[in-house]
Design an enzyme around this catalytic site. Structure first.
Site, short mmCIF file in Angstrom:
data_model
loop_
_atom_site.label_atom_id
_atom_site.label_comp_id
_atom_site.label_asym_id
_atom_site.label_seq_id
_atom_site.Cartn_x
_atom_site.Cartn_y
_atom_site.Cartn_z
N PRO A 57 -10.86 -1.77 5.87
CA PRO A 57 -11.63 -1.25 5.79
C PRO A 57 -12.21 -1.97 4.86
O PRO A 57 -12.46 -1.64 3.80
CB PRO A 57 -11.43 0.01 5.73
CG PRO A 57 -10.59 0.46 5.82
CD PRO A 57 -9.39 -0.32 5.62
N GLN A 95 -11.57 4.96 9.36
CA GLN A 95 -11.09 5.49 7.66
C GLN A 95 -12.51 6.51 8.03
O GLN A 95 -13.76 6.06 8.28
CB GLN A 95 -11.64 4.85 7.11
CG GLN A 95 -10.95 4.95 5.42
CD GLN A 95 -11.09 3.84 4.54
OE1 GLN A 95 -11.93 3.27 3.93
NE2 GLN A 95 -10.09 3.67 3.97
N CYS A 153 -12.79 2.98 -2.80
CA CYS A 153 -13.71 2.63 -3.00
C CYS A 153 -14.70 3.04 -4.42
O CYS A 153 -14.19 4.24 -4.97
CB CYS A 153 -14.96 3.75 -1.96
SG CYS A 153 -16.47 2.77 -2.02
N ASN A 186 -2.07 -4.02 -1.39
CA ASN A 186 -3.24 -4.94 -1.16
C ASN A 186 -4.26 -5.52 -2.47
O ASN A 186 -3.90 -5.11 -3.07
CB ASN A 186 -4.11 -3.32 -0.01
CG ASN A 186 -5.97 -4.37 -0.36
OD1 ASN A 186 -6.97 -3.64 -0.78
ND2 ASN A 186 -6.57 -4.82 0.26
N GLY A 187 -4.41 -6.61 -2.34
CA GLY A 187 -4.98 -7.63 -2.70
C GLY A 187 -4.91 -9.14 -3.54
O GLY A 187 -3.54 -8.97 -3.81
N ASP A 188 -5.84 -9.71 -3.27
CA ASP A 188 -5.71 -11.13 -3.40
C ASP A 188 -4.43 -11.36 -2.93
O ASP A 188 -3.30 -12.98 -2.78
CB ASP A 188 -4.70 -11.42 -5.17
CG ASP A 188 -6.21 -10.87 -6.17
OD1 ASP A 188 -6.58 -10.67 -5.60
OD2 ASP A 188 -5.61 -11.11 -7.28
N GLY A 247 -8.34 -7.64 3.10
CA GLY A 247 -9.48 -7.51 2.91
C GLY A 247 -10.20 -8.96 2.92
O GLY A 247 -10.16 -9.52 3.89
N ARG A 248 -10.48 -9.07 1.53
CA ARG A 248 -11.34 -10.49 1.39
C ARG A 248 -11.23 -11.51 1.99
O ARG A 248 -11.53 -12.66 2.51
CB ARG A 248 -12.13 -10.56 0.13
CG ARG A 248 -13.03 -9.04 -0.12
CD ARG A 248 -13.70 -8.45 -1.95
NE ARG A 248 -11.65 -9.21 -3.24
CZ ARG A 248 -12.12 -10.16 -3.44
NH1 ARG A 248 -13.02 -11.14 -4.21
NH2 ARG A 248 -10.79 -9.99 -4.73
#
Length: 384
Positions: free
Chosen positions: A26, A80, A111, A213-215, A237-238
């Site tokens: 999200p 979410q 968040c 999650n992450g990178d 995500g990004r």
């Protein structure tokens, strides 16, 4: 680059089965129906709505009701929720289930945005372990057969880590999966994600699926995360900003195929135009859609030979006709630029002391006065 073959077992999230263990994270202002539909057109997985405040949902604000709407093509409707009060979260979940508005509900405890953490929400909340447990138990109890999952961070900062105790509490409450963004709130999106924390959580909790999650900027990154941490799936995500085709890469990689999208400039233009078209449908306003798609310009055209003047004009587009005219000036045959189009995207920020309620870190128990102030954090429609 050749992708390593991997054929993991399908990911089970309650009654849901994901053949491709990939979840779209999200992202406030990003993962609306338009972007979710676009990503689905390229790949497979679970696509989660942007974060919605439970109080606004209970009050049925116009914006919150619009944000929870799903297109008929979204066969697994994932929402979410953000909340700081167990009763309000329970009421929001009850509404979603009773009115058949969701097939999956995720709870946001990750968040790092100051306007959320300063009210005790998001990544700050798991520090108050009792409150965290109450919220998760309330949501799971209200959801019935609809699976509830949790997304969280490592903690507030390196001195106040919460993910192991919060993970155990969430698993004990009966969540269907736990996703860990392997950074603290203090790190925001800076530095390198600590994948060893994902491995530690997976080793600690063995009866609930753990997602990392992450990178994750590429399918290779996703495969490497699974291999290094043992996690059951990944949350992206990004890495997909301006690259909805990443979900096609991920689906292929997890199916053991050696496929990697390398879109020409023309194909990028087509995806960007499709995004604007879907936003127009979502907002029911071409003008608003064009305003919204402007923020995606730098992400889509990262690494491609698009001059600064044209980028600036795209970032000020006012209509689809104007967008078509500008895209028409580009050489669509320009090939994929390679590394220049890959890697990190989006604002990473810099490490900084998180904004927290006064004296928040003095105790992991929630004082009566603190509970009164917490509800102030639910005033917005979307928390991020």
């Amino acid at each position: 680059m050749t992708l390593t073959h991997a054929t993991p077992a399908p990911l089970k999230i309650g009654p849901l089965t994901l053949d491709v263990p990939v979840v779209l994270a999200p992202m406030a202002g990003i993962t609306n129906t338009a972007f979710r539909r676009l990503c689905r057109e390229f790949g497979a997985g679970l696509y989660v709505s942007e974060m919605i405040t439970s109080r606004a949902l209970v009050e049925r604000t116009r914006e919150s009701m619009r944000l929870i709407a799903h297109h008929p093509s979204e066969t697994t409707r994932s929402i979410q929720l953000y909340g700081v009060d167990p009763k309000t979260v329970s009421e929001a979940v009850t509404m979603l289930v009773a009115e058949d508005r969701a097939d999956h509900i995720d709870l946001n405890f990750g968040c790092p945005v100051p306007k959320v953490t300063r009210k005790g929400g998001g990544a700050a909340l798991p520090w108050k372990l009792g409150l965290f447990r109450q919220i998760v138990e309330a949501a799971v109890g209200a959801a019935g057969d609809v699976p509830v999952t949790v997304k969280m961070r490592k903690g507030i900062d390196s001195d106040h880590l919460t993910y192991l105790e919060a993970g155990k509490a969430a698993a004990g409450a009966g969540v269907a999966s736990i996703a860990l963004h392997a950074r603290t709130a203090a790190e925001f999106y800076s530095g390198q994600a600590d994948w060893s924390a994902i491995a530690q959580l997976k080793n600690t909790i063995t009866d609930t699926p753990i997602l990392g999650n992450g990178d994750i900027w590429s399918a290779d990154d996703a495969l490497r995360m699974v291999a290094e941490t043992g996690c059951d799936g990944v949350v992206v995500g990004r890495g997909c900003l301006g690259r909805p085709w990443l979900f096609g890469d991920l689906a292929a990689a997890f199916r053991g195929e050696t496929l990697k999208a390398e879109p020409s400039l023309g194909e990028v233009c087509n995806a960007f135009r499709r995004h604007a078209e879907l936003l127009t449908e979502f907002f029911e306003s071409e003008e608003r859609a064009c305003r919204d798609v402007r923020k995606h310009v730098a992400w889509y055209f990262k690494g491609y030979p698009v001059g600064g003047d044209l980028r600036a004009r795209l970032a000020a587009v006012e209509s689809l006709a104007m967008l078509d005219d500008l895209l028409g000036t580009l050489d669509g045959d320009q090939p994929y630029p390679g590394a220049g189009a890959e890697g990190p995207r989006g604002r990473a920020g810099t490490p900084k002391k998180p904004s927290l309620p006064e004296r928040w870190l003095e105790s992991q128990e929630l004082a009566g006065a603190e509970r009164l102030h917490l509800t102030e954090g639910e005033g917005d429609t979307s928390g991020g």
